[in-house]
Design a protein around this motif. Structure first.
Motif, PDB file in Angstrom:
ATOM      1  N   LEU A   1      -4.187   4.336   9.986  1.00  0.00           N
ATOM      2  CA  LEU A   1      -3.374   4.940   8.933  1.00  0.00           C
ATOM      3  C   LEU A   1      -2.082   4.153   8.729  1.00  0.00           C
ATOM      4  O   LEU A   1      -1.550   3.565   9.662  1.00  0.00           O
ATOM      5  CB  LEU A   1      -3.035   6.382   9.293  1.00  0.00           C
ATOM      6  N   PRO A   2      -1.543   4.153   7.504  1.00  0.00           N
ATOM      7  CA  PRO A   2      -0.243   3.515   7.271  1.00  0.00           C
ATOM      8  C   PRO A   2       0.866   4.221   8.048  1.00  0.00           C
ATOM      9  O   PRO A   2       0.715   5.390   8.425  1.00  0.00           O
ATOM     10  CB  PRO A   2      -0.034   3.671   5.762  1.00  0.00           C
ATOM     11  N   SER A   3       1.960   3.543   8.235  1.00  0.00           N
ATOM     12  CA  SER A   3       3.052   4.074   9.058  1.00  0.00           C
ATOM     13  C   SER A   3       3.686   5.316   8.463  1.00  0.00           C
ATOM     14  O   SER A   3       4.269   6.122   9.199  1.00  0.00           O
ATOM     15  CB  SER A   3       4.105   2.989   9.270  1.00  0.00           C
ATOM     16  N   PHE A   4       3.626   5.525   7.167  1.00  0.00           N
ATOM     17  CA  PHE A   4       4.280   6.675   6.560  1.00  0.00           C
ATOM     18  C   PHE A   4       3.436   7.951   6.656  1.00  0.00           C
ATOM     19  O   PHE A   4       3.916   9.029   6.308  1.00  0.00           O
ATOM     20  CB  PHE A   4       4.648   6.404   5.092  1.00  0.00           C
TER      21      PHE A   4
ATOM     22  N   GLY B   1       0.992   4.264  -2.690  1.00  0.00           N
ATOM     23  CA  GLY B   1       0.724   5.610  -2.201  1.00  0.00           C
ATOM     24  C   GLY B   1       1.851   6.570  -2.532  1.00  0.00           C
ATOM     25  O   GLY B   1       1.611   7.709  -2.954  1.00  0.00           O
ATOM     26  N   GLY B   2       3.091   6.114  -2.351  1.00  0.00           N
ATOM     27  CA  GLY B   2       4.239   6.952  -2.677  1.00  0.00           C
ATOM     28  C   GLY B   2       4.371   7.201  -4.167  1.00  0.00           C
ATOM     29  O   GLY B   2       4.712   8.302  -4.602  1.00  0.00           O
ATOM     30  N   LYS B   3       4.109   6.181  -4.951  1.00  0.00           N
ATOM     31  CA  LYS B   3       4.208   6.319  -6.404  1.00  0.00           C
ATOM     32  C   LYS B   3       3.157   7.278  -6.932  1.00  0.00           C
ATOM     33  O   LYS B   3       3.438   8.136  -7.770  1.00  0.00           O
ATOM     34  CB  LYS B   3       4.064   4.934  -7.043  1.00  0.00           C
ATOM     35  N   TRP B   4       1.926   7.147  -6.449  1.00  0.00           N
ATOM     36  CA  TRP B   4       0.839   8.009  -6.941  1.00  0.00           C
ATOM     37  C   TRP B   4       0.862   9.396  -6.324  1.00  0.00           C
ATOM     38  O   TRP B   4       0.044  10.246  -6.661  1.00  0.00           O
ATOM     39  CB  TRP B   4      -0.507   7.344  -6.731  1.00  0.00           C
TER      40      TRP B   4
ATOM     41  N   PHE C   1       0.819  -1.205   0.000  1.00  0.00           N
ATOM     42  CA  PHE C   1       0.000   0.000   0.000  1.00  0.00           C
ATOM     43  C   PHE C   1       0.857   1.262   0.000  1.00  0.00           C
ATOM     44  O   PHE C   1       0.588   2.224  -0.715  1.00  0.00           O
ATOM     45  CB  PHE C   1      -0.927  -0.024   1.220  1.00  0.00           C
ATOM     46  N   GLY C   2       1.916   1.245   0.791  1.00  0.00           N
ATOM     47  CA  GLY C   2       2.806   2.392   0.881  1.00  0.00           C
ATOM     48  C   GLY C   2       3.534   2.676  -0.423  1.00  0.00           C
ATOM     49  O   GLY C   2       3.735   3.829  -0.799  1.00  0.00           O
ATOM     50  N   PHE C   3       3.943   1.620  -1.121  1.00  0.00           N
ATOM     51  CA  PHE C   3       4.625   1.778  -2.416  1.00  0.00           C
ATOM     52  C   PHE C   3       3.705   2.472  -3.410  1.00  0.00           C
ATOM     53  O   PHE C   3       4.095   3.417  -4.089  1.00  0.00           O
ATOM     54  CB  PHE C   3       5.063   0.408  -2.941  1.00  0.00           C
TER      55      PHE C   3
END
Length: 148
Positions: free
Chosen positions: A141-144, A63-66, A59-61
């Motif tokens: 929420l995700p950790s990032f 989220g970061g990409k988009w 999910f984080g990957f």
């Protein structure tokens, strides 16, 4: 005695006026296919080969990409071209395997409707994706995401 006649030139049907949709569909399939090869292999290379590879996709990957407009447009372009390319290919199959009439119109209408719905929904997902929605409980929420 028989008379020798001059050879006749073949009769050509009158040329239709308007846009030749079959020709433009054929051209689109070739052009979009080439662009899709670049987009798909670029997508696979970045997701699977760069960094930690397939283990990093979560999910984080995404989220970061988009979060980067470049990757949003890359994925939206890939989505649009692939769906229109696939719907056009299915339209060709419908033309080849059905007789002109009501069934063919219904099938083509269903293809167009499915392509439009998927394009709209996919585009909305890419451009409205927010991995850190405001007002969400911190434990969900995700950790990032920054703690609020």
């Amino acid at each position: 005695m028989t008379a020798i006649e001059a050879p006749r030139s073949p009769v050509r049907p009158a040329r239709k006026r308007g846009v030749n949709w079959e020709k433009w569909g054929w051209i689109y399939m070739r052009a979009s296919g080439v662009v899709l090869i670049v987009l798909i292999f670029g997508h696979l290379f970045v997701n699977l080969m760069v960094g930690e590879g397939v283990k990093a996709i979560d999910f984080g990957f995404v989220g970061g990409k988009w979060a980067d407009p470049f990757w949003q447009w890359w994925d939206v372009l890939m989505l649009w071209l692939a769906l229109i390319h696939g719907a056009n290919g299915m339209r060709t199959l419908v033309n080849d395997y059905t007789s002109p009439g009501a069934v063919q119109k219904v099938l083509k209408g269903a293809l167009a409707a499915a392509a439009v719905v998927l394009i709209v929904l996919g585009t909305l997902v890419v451009f409205t994706f927010d991995p850190c929605p405001a007002g969400s409980p911190a434990d969900l929420l995700p950790s990032f995401c920054p703690a609020v």
